[in-house]
Design a protein around this motif. Structure first.
Motif, PDB file in Angstrom:
ATOM      1  N   LYS A   3      -0.498   7.017 -12.167  1.00 17.04           N
ATOM      2  CA  LYS A   3       0.615   7.926 -11.884  1.00 17.04           C
ATOM      3  C   LYS A   3       0.916   7.961 -10.389  1.00 17.04           C
ATOM      4  N   LEU A   4      -0.129   7.954  -9.574  1.00 19.15           N
ATOM      5  CA  LEU A   4       0.069   7.946  -8.118  1.00 19.15           C
ATOM      6  C   LEU A   4       0.842   6.711  -7.688  1.00 19.15           C
ATOM      7  N   GLU A   6       2.776   4.816  -9.444  1.00 15.08           N
ATOM      8  CA  GLU A   6       4.124   4.768 -10.006  1.00 15.08           C
ATOM      9  C   GLU A   6       5.068   5.752  -9.330  1.00 15.08           C
ATOM     10  N   ASP A   7       4.526   6.735  -8.662  1.00 14.16           N
ATOM     11  CA  ASP A   7       5.350   7.750  -8.003  1.00 14.16           C
ATOM     12  C   ASP A   7       6.118   7.107  -6.845  1.00 14.16           C
ATOM     13  N   LEU A  10       4.569   9.034  -3.439  1.00 10.14           N
ATOM     14  CA  LEU A  10       3.115   8.916  -3.280  1.00 10.14           C
ATOM     15  C   LEU A  10       2.648   7.467  -3.398  1.00 10.14           C
ATOM     16  N   TYR A  36       0.309  14.547   2.231  1.00 11.81           N
ATOM     17  CA  TYR A  36       0.799  14.381   0.862  1.00 11.81           C
ATOM     18  C   TYR A  36      -0.119  15.027  -0.181  1.00 11.81           C
ATOM     19  N   TRP A  40       0.733  16.543  -4.003  1.00 10.91           N
ATOM     20  CA  TRP A  40       0.069  15.951  -5.168  1.00 10.91           C
ATOM     21  C   TRP A  40      -0.626  17.035  -5.975  1.00 10.91           C
ATOM     22  N   ARG A  43       1.544  19.088  -8.260  1.00 10.95           N
ATOM     23  CA  ARG A  43       2.014  18.444  -9.490  1.00 10.95           C
ATOM     24  C   ARG A  43       1.029  18.559 -10.648  1.00 10.95           C
TER      25      ARG A  43
END
Length: 143
Positions: A3-4, A6-7, A10, A36, A40, A43
Motif C-alpha cells: 500500500k505504501l 502504491e500510494d 508515500l 510523512y 501515514w 490513514r
C-alpha cells in the motif's frame, strides 16, 4: 508495504535503509521520512487494529482533524495573534502597576467599595429598625 509503494505520495518517498538491530546485525528496512509518518499514521483504519489501541488511534486521528481544520481555516494564526495581544496587555498592565497614579486609582476604588459596603450596612440597619418598629406597633394594636 504494498500500500505504501502504491500510494502516489508515500510511494515516492519510501526508501530502503540499512539499520543496526539490537543484536548488532545489519538489516534492510523500508522507511519513511519523519514528515510523512504522521500522515501515514492518520490513514490507519481504527477498525483494523487491536482493541487495546483502538482508542489511541482514534484520538490521534481526531487531533489530526483538529490540526488540519486549524491550519486550513487560519484559526491557528488567529489564536497566535490573540495570544500575542494578551501577552502585550499583561506586560503593559504589569508596567502600569508601578505607576503611582494607577496605585492611587486602585486605592480610591477600594475606598469607594468600602464606603458602599458601609452605606449598605447602614441602610440595612435602618430598614431593620423600621421593620422592628412596625412589627412592635402592630403587636401593640392587637393587644
Amino acid at each position: 508495504l504494498k500500500k505504501l509503494k502504491e500510494d502516489p505520495i508515500l510511494g515516492s518517498v519510501v526508501v530502503l535503509s540499512t539499520t543496526t538491530g539490537s543484536d548488532e546485525k545489519q538489516y534492510k528496512m523500508q522507511t519513511l521520512p519523519i514528515r510523512y509518518v504522521f500522515g501515514w499514521l492518520f490513514r490507519i483504519d481504527s477498525r483494523n487494529v487491536k482493541p487495546e489501541i483502538k482508542s489511541t488511534v482514534e484520538k490521534y486521528q481526531q487531533e489530526c482533524y483538529d490540526a488540519l481544520f486549524d491550519t486550513f481555516t487560519k484559526r491557528t494564526s488567529i489564536l497566535k495573534e490573540k495570544t500575542k495581544y494578551q501577552i502585550e496587555i499583561e506586560s503593559l498592565e504589569k508596567e502600569l502597576e508601578e505607576d503611582p497614579r494607577v496605585k492611587r486609582i486602585k486605592a480610591l476604588k477600594s475606598s469607594v467599595k468600602n464606603a458602599s459596603q458601609r452605606l449598605n450596612s447602614m441602610d440595612k440597619n435602618e430598614i431593620d429598625q423600621q421593620l422592628d418598629l412596625f412589627n412592635n406597633h402592630q403587636k401593640n394594636q392587637k393587644s
